[in-house]
Design a protein around this motif. Sequence first.
Motif, PDB file in Angstrom:
ATOM      1  N   SER A 115      44.184   2.950  20.993  1.00  0.00           N
ATOM      2  CA  SER A 115      43.698   3.595  22.217  1.00  0.00           C
ATOM      3  C   SER A 115      44.221   2.952  23.495  1.00  0.00           C
ATOM      4  O   SER A 115      44.273   3.625  24.538  1.00  0.00           O
ATOM      5  CB  SER A 115      42.173   3.588  22.236  1.00  0.00           C
ATOM      6  N   GLN A 316      41.293  17.311  25.280  1.00  0.00           N
ATOM      7  CA  GLN A 316      41.230  15.985  24.679  1.00  0.00           C
ATOM      8  C   GLN A 316      40.015  15.802  23.777  1.00  0.00           C
ATOM      9  O   GLN A 316      40.086  15.104  22.765  1.00  0.00           O
ATOM     10  CB  GLN A 316      41.236  14.922  25.779  1.00  0.00           C
ATOM     11  N   MET A 317      38.897  16.428  24.114  1.00  0.00           N
ATOM     12  CA  MET A 317      37.718  16.321  23.260  1.00  0.00           C
ATOM     13  C   MET A 317      37.823  17.169  22.003  1.00  0.00           C
ATOM     14  O   MET A 317      36.935  17.157  21.162  1.00  0.00           O
ATOM     15  CB  MET A 317      36.469  16.715  24.044  1.00  0.00           C
ATOM     16  N   GLY A 319      39.931  16.543  19.754  1.00  0.00           N
ATOM     17  CA  GLY A 319      40.273  15.612  18.689  1.00  0.00           C
ATOM     18  C   GLY A 319      41.743  15.557  18.340  1.00  0.00           C
ATOM     19  O   GLY A 319      42.120  14.965  17.322  1.00  0.00           O
ATOM     20  N   ALA A 454      38.525   9.453  23.633  1.00  0.00           N
ATOM     21  CA  ALA A 454      38.465  10.145  22.347  1.00  0.00           C
ATOM     22  C   ALA A 454      39.065   9.304  21.230  1.00  0.00           C
ATOM     23  O   ALA A 454      38.522   9.241  20.119  1.00  0.00           O
ATOM     24  CB  ALA A 454      39.189  11.486  22.450  1.00  0.00           C
ATOM     25  N   THR A 455      40.187   8.633  21.512  1.00  0.00           N
ATOM     26  CA  THR A 455      40.842   7.826  20.477  1.00  0.00           C
ATOM     27  C   THR A 455      40.021   6.595  20.132  1.00  0.00           C
ATOM     28  O   THR A 455      39.909   6.223  18.951  1.00  0.00           O
ATOM     29  CB  THR A 455      42.246   7.402  20.956  1.00  0.00           C
ATOM     30  N   TYR A 458      36.602   7.600  18.307  1.00  0.00           N
ATOM     31  CA  TYR A 458      36.724   8.292  17.018  1.00  0.00           C
ATOM     32  C   TYR A 458      36.258   7.399  15.870  1.00  0.00           C
ATOM     33  O   TYR A 458      35.479   7.838  15.006  1.00  0.00           O
ATOM     34  CB  TYR A 458      38.168   8.727  16.793  1.00  0.00           C
ATOM     35  N   PHE A 474      34.060  17.930  16.930  1.00  0.00           N
ATOM     36  CA  PHE A 474      35.288  18.423  17.545  1.00  0.00           C
ATOM     37  C   PHE A 474      35.361  19.953  17.472  1.00  0.00           C
ATOM     38  O   PHE A 474      35.839  20.606  18.421  1.00  0.00           O
ATOM     39  CB  PHE A 474      36.511  17.810  16.858  1.00  0.00           C
TER      40      PHE A 474
END
Length: 522
Positions: A115, A316-317, A319, A454-455, A458, A474
């Motif tokens: 990330s 971006q959300m 996934g 997000a990264t 996760y 997602f």
Amino acid sequence: MPDQPASSSSVDVEEGSLDTPSPPEIPEKNGRPKQLHRIETVPDIKRDMSGITTQYIATGIVNLGAFAAGACIAWSSAALPLLTTEPLEDDNISAEANVTHRFTLTESEASWTASLLCLGALFGAVPTGLISESFGRKKTLLYLALPLVVSWTLIASTPNAYGLYVGRFVGGVAVGAFSVGIPPYVEDIAEKQLLPTLANFYHVHLTCGILFGYIVGMILNPSWLSFLCASVPVGFFVAFIFLPESPVYLMSQGKYNEAKAALRYYRGIDNDVESEFKALKENLRNIAKVTFKELFSTKATVKALIVSFSLMIFQQMSGIYPVLFYARKIFKTFSITMNLPSAAIILGFCLVSSTYFSTMLLKQIKRRILLVLSFTMMSISLGLLATYYHLRASNIWENNPWVPLFCLCLFVSVYATGVGPIPWLMLREIFPKNVTRRATAITAGVHWFLAFGATKLYQNLVDQVKPGWTLWYFAIICMFGAIFVYIFVPETKGKSVEEIHRELDGQKSHVHIIELKSVSTT
């Protein structure tokens, strides 16, 4: 005596003109008709390599920076499984390939390693527009090869996780700067009718870089993987150094002779550039630069920013970055028994082919339709994948490796045809020209900040609620994205900025009433 050959030659020409038709006239370009005089048996290579071809080649070279950014994204999928504490369980990989590394990473350290590239991109994207305006478009892009090479060198030689953190962050600065710096350079060198096609080169090269990273990931050694990825920014530097500076930037600095030479380079030396040069000069004189604060001065611009930010949030959300960053790990989670690097290559190929296909779709289909379809299909593919995970975990459905691979390939394919390129494309369509680059810088910052969140989160979601419910999260975000586009996002294809802003202000019908009244009174 000197006059006799001239007169005889003129007679020959006149006589020949009676017997043979005059050569066909070449269509006008840049306001001046041209006629081609050459021996028909000799191919006109010089003319073939001028104008359009030169713009395509130059755009391909500058987008090697996007290719390098894609390799940075794909590195996590290939390298992190080799560096984490979990042993590789792929039966197709020989024991000799599982080399002993200098150190291993925990799951938390691996998520930071992945990330931090996006966090570095945030710090690279926002100031790049300002830097390029004072330092130069070409110089700014050219010297971005340096942090990338430093990044790959650190990653290849570091003895601990902290070196990986620094290397990934430094590389991310270049990745974010490329995302903001490359499109304006392409816009400056491209002819108006070629710009929609050439602008899509960024997304095609980015996905090609991801595919390249997945392919070289077959080398089960993180150090060699890093050195191969480092060759891309070196090649970019060597090729790009021979291209001229942006004509628009040179003109903004008062270097008119150099600007005209650069414009002639991209239009072909046999083409007249005077009319285009005067038009660019006039545009620069009329366009008033705005500050970041002035972006929020009008209602329409604020609404345009809200639409742009919201599209980036849903993008971006959805996934997409966790899937690209952790492709091999996700394949392992779903017990895909085929060779993991081969599965990642299939995923990357679907991403590239769909991105290329989207360049044709964007010319035919409206933006809102593509966005709604793309978000909806992404939601369906993630929902199917989550359902498969729950059924397999409950031993209701036997393991079938092709089901999750199909769902993930469908997910990245429909992303690449709509949700991926359209939010960036709409930045050029929804903002006035004098505002576009400031708005792009802010929107790119939002994009990379969300990609970092997000990264990084996760892995936390997977640890807390397991992969199945993470995928449902997602999928729900994608469905909300489709609803948001349907209700709030205006159609921009084939519309002027003024029409779009009137629609954002809710004045569309009011304007038509005023025009109708004015016609009736006259």
